[in-house]
Design a protein around this motif. Sequence first.
Motif, PDB file in Angstrom:
ATOM      1  N   PHE A 134      13.116  -6.121   2.884  1.00 23.11           N
ATOM      2  CA  PHE A 134      13.630  -7.230   2.088  1.00 23.11           C
ATOM      3  C   PHE A 134      12.930  -7.253   0.726  1.00 23.11           C
ATOM      4  CE2 PHE A 134      13.842  -8.487   6.578  1.00 23.11           C
ATOM      5  CZ  PHE A 134      15.204  -8.694   6.709  1.00 23.11           C
ATOM      6  N   CYS A 135      13.723  -7.069  -0.332  1.00 24.23           N
ATOM      7  CA  CYS A 135      13.153  -6.941  -1.678  1.00 24.23           C
ATOM      8  C   CYS A 135      13.569  -8.051  -2.632  1.00 24.23           C
ATOM      9  CB  CYS A 135      13.547  -5.599  -2.282  1.00 24.23           C
ATOM     10  SG  CYS A 135      12.879  -4.181  -1.398  1.00 24.23           S
ATOM     11  N   ALA A 136      14.512  -8.887  -2.257  1.00 17.90           N
ATOM     12  CA  ALA A 136      15.031  -9.884  -3.186  1.00 17.90           C
ATOM     13  C   ALA A 136      15.274 -11.206  -2.474  1.00 17.90           C
ATOM     14  CB  ALA A 136      16.331  -9.384  -3.816  1.00 17.90           C
ATOM     15  N   LEU A 182      -1.832   4.458  13.521  1.00 22.05           N
ATOM     16  CA  LEU A 182      -1.410   3.646  12.384  1.00 22.05           C
ATOM     17  C   LEU A 182      -2.609   3.134  11.595  1.00 22.05           C
ATOM     18  CD1 LEU A 182       0.814   2.343  10.757  1.00 22.05           C
ATOM     19  CD2 LEU A 182       0.855   0.449  12.406  1.00 22.05           C
ATOM     20  N   ILE A 183      -2.818   3.707  10.409  1.00 16.66           N
ATOM     21  CA  ILE A 183      -3.952   3.292   9.572  1.00 16.66           C
ATOM     22  C   ILE A 183      -3.522   2.996   8.139  1.00 16.66           C
ATOM     23  CG2 ILE A 183      -5.611   4.618  10.939  1.00 16.66           C
ATOM     24  CD1 ILE A 183      -5.692   6.568   8.445  1.00 16.66           C
ATOM     25  N   GLY A 184      -2.209   3.011   7.847  1.00 16.82           N
ATOM     26  CA  GLY A 184      -1.796   2.774   6.476  1.00 16.82           C
ATOM     27  C   GLY A 184      -0.312   2.547   6.350  1.00 16.82           C
ATOM     28  N   SER A 185       0.114   2.119   5.147  1.00 15.20           N
ATOM     29  CA  SER A 185       1.487   1.665   4.968  1.00 15.20           C
ATOM     30  C   SER A 185       1.933   1.799   3.520  1.00 15.20           C
ATOM     31  CB  SER A 185       1.579   0.183   5.370  1.00 15.20           C
ATOM     32  OG  SER A 185       0.767  -0.614   4.505  1.00 15.20           O
ATOM     33  N   ARG A 186       3.234   1.608   3.344  1.00 14.86           N
ATOM     34  CA  ARG A 186       3.811   1.328   2.030  1.00 14.86           C
ATOM     35  C   ARG A 186       4.824   0.215   2.202  1.00 14.86           C
ATOM     36  NH1 ARG A 186       5.412   6.264  -0.338  1.00 14.86           N
ATOM     37  NH2 ARG A 186       3.430   6.315  -1.444  1.00 14.86           N
ATOM     38  N   THR A 187       4.713  -0.828   1.398  1.00 15.38           N
ATOM     39  CA  THR A 187       5.609  -1.966   1.515  1.00 15.38           C
ATOM     40  C   THR A 187       6.961  -1.671   0.862  1.00 15.38           C
ATOM     41  OG1 THR A 187       4.848  -2.960  -0.555  1.00 15.38           O
ATOM     42  CG2 THR A 187       3.669  -3.577   1.467  1.00 15.38           C
ATOM     43  N   PRO A 188       8.014  -2.379   1.289  1.00 10.31           N
ATOM     44  CA  PRO A 188       9.322  -2.227   0.640  1.00 10.31           C
ATOM     45  C   PRO A 188       9.246  -2.579  -0.841  1.00 10.31           C
ATOM     46  CG  PRO A 188       9.542  -3.381   2.737  1.00 10.31           C
ATOM     47  CD  PRO A 188       8.075  -3.277   2.460  1.00 10.31           C
ATOM     48  N   CYS A 189       9.799  -1.703  -1.662  1.00  6.86           N
ATOM     49  CA  CYS A 189       9.874  -1.919  -3.113  1.00  6.86           C
ATOM     50  C   CYS A 189       8.506  -2.170  -3.750  1.00  6.86           C
ATOM     51  CB  CYS A 189      10.818  -3.067  -3.447  1.00  6.86           C
ATOM     52  SG  CYS A 189      12.517  -2.728  -2.953  1.00  6.86           S
ATOM     53  N   LEU A 190       7.460  -1.756  -3.076  1.00  5.41           N
ATOM     54  CA  LEU A 190       6.084  -1.906  -3.595  1.00  5.41           C
ATOM     55  C   LEU A 190       5.739  -3.362  -3.868  1.00  5.41           C
ATOM     56  CD1 LEU A 190       6.082   1.107  -6.103  1.00  5.41           C
ATOM     57  CD2 LEU A 190       5.613   1.123  -3.651  1.00  5.41           C
ATOM     58  N   LEU A 191       6.228  -4.257  -3.024  1.00  3.45           N
ATOM     59  CA  LEU A 191       6.014  -5.688  -3.214  1.00  3.45           C
ATOM     60  C   LEU A 191       5.138  -6.261  -2.101  1.00  3.45           C
ATOM     61  CD1 LEU A 191       9.704  -6.735  -4.058  1.00  3.45           C
ATOM     62  CD2 LEU A 191       7.817  -6.456  -5.679  1.00  3.45           C
ATOM     63  N   GLY A 192       4.379  -7.305  -2.436  1.00  4.91           N
ATOM     64  CA  GLY A 192       3.673  -8.088  -1.422  1.00  4.91           C
ATOM     65  C   GLY A 192       2.312  -7.586  -1.012  1.00  4.91           C
ATOM     66  N   LEU A 208      -6.914  -5.493  10.613  1.00  7.69           N
ATOM     67  CA  LEU A 208      -6.424  -4.563  11.628  1.00  7.69           C
ATOM     68  C   LEU A 208      -7.176  -3.234  11.628  1.00  7.69           C
ATOM     69  CD1 LEU A 208      -2.570  -5.140  11.223  1.00  7.69           C
ATOM     70  CD2 LEU A 208      -4.040  -5.956  13.084  1.00  7.69           C
ATOM     71  N   GLY A 209      -8.060  -3.060  10.660  1.00  6.73           N
ATOM     72  CA  GLY A 209      -8.807  -1.814  10.588  1.00  6.73           C
ATOM     73  C   GLY A 209      -8.073  -0.699   9.876  1.00  6.73           C
ATOM     74  N   TRP A 210      -6.995  -1.023   9.165  1.00  4.73           N
ATOM     75  CA  TRP A 210      -6.300  -0.001   8.400  1.00  4.73           C
ATOM     76  C   TRP A 210      -7.217   0.516   7.292  1.00  4.73           C
ATOM     77  CZ3 TRP A 210      -0.566  -1.839   7.430  1.00  4.73           C
ATOM     78  CH2 TRP A 210       0.072  -1.976   8.666  1.00  4.73           C
ATOM     79  N   ARG A 211      -7.042   1.771   6.955  1.00  4.11           N
ATOM     80  CA  ARG A 211      -7.953   2.406   6.005  1.00  4.11           C
ATOM     81  C   ARG A 211      -7.388   2.535   4.601  1.00  4.11           C
ATOM     82  NH1 ARG A 211      -9.597   7.796   8.947  1.00  4.11           N
ATOM     83  NH2 ARG A 211     -11.114   7.918   7.240  1.00  4.11           N
ATOM     84  N   TYR A 212      -6.083   2.401   4.444  1.00  4.86           N
ATOM     85  CA  TYR A 212      -5.493   2.523   3.111  1.00  4.86           C
ATOM     86  C   TYR A 212      -4.164   1.796   3.054  1.00  4.86           C
ATOM     87  CZ  TYR A 212      -1.928   5.754   4.785  1.00  4.86           C
ATOM     88  OH  TYR A 212      -0.858   6.288   5.447  1.00  4.86           O
ATOM     89  N   ASP A 213      -3.701   1.565   1.835  1.00  7.23           N
ATOM     90  CA  ASP A 213      -2.343   1.097   1.600  1.00  7.23           C
ATOM     91  C   ASP A 213      -1.821   1.792   0.350  1.00  7.23           C
ATOM     92  OD1 ASP A 213      -0.059  -0.820   2.122  1.00  7.23           O
ATOM     93  OD2 ASP A 213      -0.552  -1.305   0.040  1.00  7.23           O
ATOM     94  N   ALA A 214      -0.540   2.187   0.377  1.00  2.00           N
ATOM     95  CA  ALA A 214       0.061   2.958  -0.716  1.00  2.00           C
ATOM     96  C   ALA A 214       1.170   2.180  -1.392  1.00  2.00           C
ATOM     97  CB  ALA A 214       0.593   4.285  -0.177  1.00  2.00           C
ATOM     98  N   SER A 215       0.956   0.868  -1.586  1.00  2.00           N
ATOM     99  CA  SER A 215       2.018  -0.005  -2.077  1.00  2.00           C
ATOM    100  C   SER A 215       1.894  -0.407  -3.535  1.00  2.00           C
ATOM    101  CB  SER A 215       2.075  -1.285  -1.232  1.00  2.00           C
ATOM    102  OG  SER A 215       2.220  -0.994   0.129  1.00  2.00           O
TER     103      SER A 215
END
Length: 427
Positions: free
Chosen positions: A181-183, A230-240, A251-258
Amino acid sequence: MGELSRRNALGMGLGLGAAAIGLAGCGSADERSSPPAGRHTGAPGGPKGAPRITPHLIGDGSTAYTGRQPNQPPTPERLEPGRKPPQFVIISWDGAGEVGTGLFPRFLKTAQDHGVHMTFFLSGLYLLPESKRDLYKPPNNPVGASDIGYLTDEHLKSTLGYVRQAWLDGHEIGTHFNGHFCAGSGSVAKWTPDQWRSEIEQAKSFVTSWRTNTGWHAHDPLPFDYSRELIGSRTPCLLGQDNLLPVAKELGWRYDASSPGGVQRWPSKRQGVWDFPLQGIPFPGHSFEVLSMDYNILANQSKNSTRAPSYNYPGWREQATESYLAGFRRAYETNRAPFFVGNHFEEWNGGIYMDAVEEALKQMSDPKDVRMVSFRQFVDWLDAQDPALLRQLRALEVGEEPPGGWKNYLTAKAPSRSAAPKAAAHA
């Protein structure tokens, strides 16, 4: 959004310098022709000749612990003082669904042919059959809603097979969450940390309970424990990202690519999580830069149209390829910042962006000091380094060579900043 429907939302706009640059698109799932069967492996094991491990089924058997992931690089070591750092290239895929175009197996084969590892940001919704859409309760949106399409059962089976193969080949499985969801009022840009937490739990549930949700109990499990994988993510449309990061850290995630609008410098952490942004890279024929993602190049070439007149395709394909290679060369020849490239399994504008990233991948993988890895593998390398060395690397600007050369720069206790940074000219 013109030709872009709610089922196939591709992205929003973002300004970077003088350019109007589209944000990340989505791994859309339109109704398409039936896909080729995925390469469904049997009981997963390690490399050829290694002892096979009996899978330890988790939960309903949708996933299984099968031991250490095969086809991984050696354990990373600290970079020796004075030694030039390797050039890291991280190629990632948003959505990671196979919808009959053959793009997922195409790039798995390309990766095998060139010794490349990648990250696949799997949309959890792609493992939930549409008949069970009411199980999805997206924050600030109606039950079962999604701005990307649910996969057909046949495409879901194929996606399972290729995700299974990807992990066994040594690639990483991250998350692109669910409904994209981007809009509007339901946009991920407006989600609270608690809402992100709900979205994450649902995404994980769809991956770890696909047997229950589909009834396909005879199919092989995914060969990994997703709670560990699961240690990382990219959000929809690079938002949020701002509200996601506290949850990611929890959650112990190590990176995010958003992050949108990043530059080609060595990364740092935000809120205790490695921040890997899409980067501005030279855009041949223009005075501005474009983000290092297929959709953002499309947005500048065809103004968001995914079916522009075909006479444009040869020139656009070459421009996209050269843009990726220009970003790579700028880092490789100067500060050696990691190069991040984001993509979607899409045939936009005749599939030219798939051709461009494949050709760029082939050329980038040639030099011996280039490491084309997953985000997980890159994080492992970063976490093995001396923090003081990483600070020195981060001090180098875009297109700046180390003052005095790498041997002098990474041997000194602190970087010399007597000379002004020499930024590379932008195409």
